[in-house]
Design an enzyme around this catalytic site. Sequence first.
Site, PDB file in Angstrom:
ATOM      1  N   ASP A 198       0.870  -1.184   0.000  1.00 20.16           N
ATOM      2  CA  ASP A 198       0.000   0.000   0.000  1.00 20.16           C
ATOM      3  C   ASP A 198       0.901   1.226   0.000  1.00 20.16           C
ATOM      4  OD1 ASP A 198      -2.321   1.794   0.490  1.00 20.16           O
ATOM      5  OD2 ASP A 198      -3.337  -0.091   0.934  1.00 20.16           O
ATOM      6  N   HIS A 272      -3.025   3.127  -4.575  1.00 29.25           N
ATOM      7  CA  HIS A 272      -2.405   2.655  -3.325  1.00 29.25           C
ATOM      8  C   HIS A 272      -0.959   2.195  -3.541  1.00 29.25           C
ATOM      9  CE1 HIS A 272      -5.836   2.821  -0.539  1.00 29.25           C
ATOM     10  NE2 HIS A 272      -6.581   2.579  -1.598  1.00 29.25           N
ATOM     11  N   GLU A 348     -10.019   2.506  -4.992  1.00 26.24           N
ATOM     12  CA  GLU A 348      -9.687   3.905  -4.726  1.00 26.24           C
ATOM     13  C   GLU A 348      -8.538   4.421  -5.592  1.00 26.24           C
ATOM     14  OE1 GLU A 348     -11.041   4.025  -0.054  1.00 26.24           O
ATOM     15  OE2 GLU A 348      -9.047   3.253  -0.492  1.00 26.24           O
TER      16      GLU A 348
HETATM   17  C1  ACM Z   1     -10.907  -0.613   0.768  1.00 28.49           C
HETATM   18  O1  ACM Z   1     -11.399  -0.562   1.906  1.00 28.49           O
HETATM   19  N1  ACM Z   1     -10.263   0.419   0.248  1.00 28.49           N
HETATM   20  C2  ACM Z   1     -11.026  -1.812  -0.040  1.00 28.49           C
END
Ligand code: ACM
Length: 629
Positions: A198, A272, A348
């Site tokens: 991440d 991410h 995201e």
């Molecule tokens: C998430 O909670 N961004 C999958």
Amino acid sequence: MNRSLLFLFAFCIATAQAQSPVSLIPQPASVQPRTGVFSLTKSASIHYNKPEAQGVADMLGLRLNVPTGFGIAARPGKTGTIQLNLTDARQAELGDEGYTLNSSPKGVVITANRPAGLFYGMQTLLQLLPAAIESKTVVKTARTWTLPAVWIVDHPRFGWRGIMLDVSRHFFTKDEVKRYIDQLARLKYNTFHWHLTDDNGWRIEIKSLPKLTEVGAWRVARAGHFGDRAEPKPGEPATYGGFYTQDDIRDVVAYAQARNVTIVPEIDVPGHSMAALAAYPELSCTKAIVSVNPGTSFSDWYGNGTFKMKVENTLNPSDEKVYEFLDKVFTEVAALFPNQYIHVGGDECYKGYWAQDPGCQALMKKLNIRHVEDLQGYFMGRVEKILTAKGKKLLGWDEILEGGISPGATVMSWRGIKGGIEAAKEGHNVVMTPTTFAYLDYNQGEVTIDPPIYATLRTSKSYSYEPVPDGVDAKYILGGQGNLWTEQIPTLRYAEYMTYPRAWALSEVFWSPKEAKSWPDFVKRVETHFDRADVAQINYSKAIYDAIVKTSMNNGKLRLELGSEAPGLDLYYTIDDTMPDSFSTRYNQPIDLPEGPVTLRVITYRNGKPIGHLITLSRDALQKRVGRG
Ligand code: ACM
């Protein structure tokens, strides 16, 4: 003590033990209590009928010997007082993970088709024994080890019963990860989703891309609330972090396999990805030099679910170098994890940098794509080709539906259940993990008690979850999963606190028959498992004992309604700036607050003893809750 008194005393102890309730989590498919108890003694034996059962038999021996000190060895044979039998006679009924357990005063027989079933039968057997069986050292005080006679037939409702642990936001050592997996396996979870990468750390060694861990696994050390921390200073050494070597990964995979746990690794792309970009900045659109993020605020979130990244954390989908990079990463990941799925994230992903990038614009023209969002579909298609070439299946968060994805892709529905519904209707397999029922990073109870998090999810709500949405063909729902994001979770001890008892509730949602669920009965069992967790030194939250305070407006007055998750509690409160106890007003109907700077103080009692936290809320705090449910 004379002899008859001694006899009576012994009889009372035996009766108390004989009556100890069967208190299992998750609740088995069928439990029929019988009369009597089985007493485990030094002369007990563990036998197994086939060599494939030896692993479970040895593990059971260890689990029994540590607290009892009996030194029972597991041996091949058919006459053990604890007998583990593999059979193929009940395949249709029990499947690969089901088992039967028959305990009587003579002994215990566990029967299953596969070692996985024996493993789950062993977990049930251990839960039938007293809490002291969870001790990590020999129990020195004299005691008996009895379990009730019972006939259990058990098998899971869903094949995917998972928990995700985020090891990027905070790093957890290999041994901590094993400990967590072991705890999950005891609850009959069979999937560990390992969120390995991440913005805040890349945690898996990729030998062909050494900078991913040399650079990407480390960030500047910061304390304080994650998301509000200070930026790295120029030249500041990156000292917080860590990663798993490939040997570590193999070790954890083998440890999990021995516990019937499949590991699903996640490499979260194309968003991410700041830790990867800190190592290889040439893979982004702007090629800006970024740091592994130590928990600063780098995105703006708008009320409608949209967001903007102030620092680029996305891979550039128009750059062939990105796919060469991903091919290297997934080649090594695929070789390390035997399971068929690789989770590729997809959540995201901010497209703002793509929209500005000439390469992305040229690619959109070439592909005849009008919306930049649809480049994610192109990107995921490329990623899926890479995985397919390595014999792996793509799994991703529900955003992978945007921009199109092949029917073979499996979707993890997290933004509520709508992604899961849409995916199943399109014929995708789905794992249900909605924020509303399954996010273990949310507050568990009253927000003024635990450190604040932006949302709340009570255990009772997790317990109420039904993974198959109305109108969806159940065959597409593989099962479900709880997710533990760790922005606010720096230690394993706190990870446990956030996980339990909600993961106990979810274990029952994913394992037990829908009809077997009962919240009041579950709470009773949770309470015995609190005792077991204490002995096992596993942390958990007791939020189910706290008052729930809801507010509304009633004829211009602020109205308070109090309740609790655990049934049978007495709630005592004050609004006169005194500390409440069981002599204060007992709550039995909604309270309309009088005018003035009134503060509510409420505490829960059971059987005359305080049991929950004291909750203190000012009028302002109460007023702000109006309409929040
Ligand atoms: C998430 O909670 N961004 C999958």
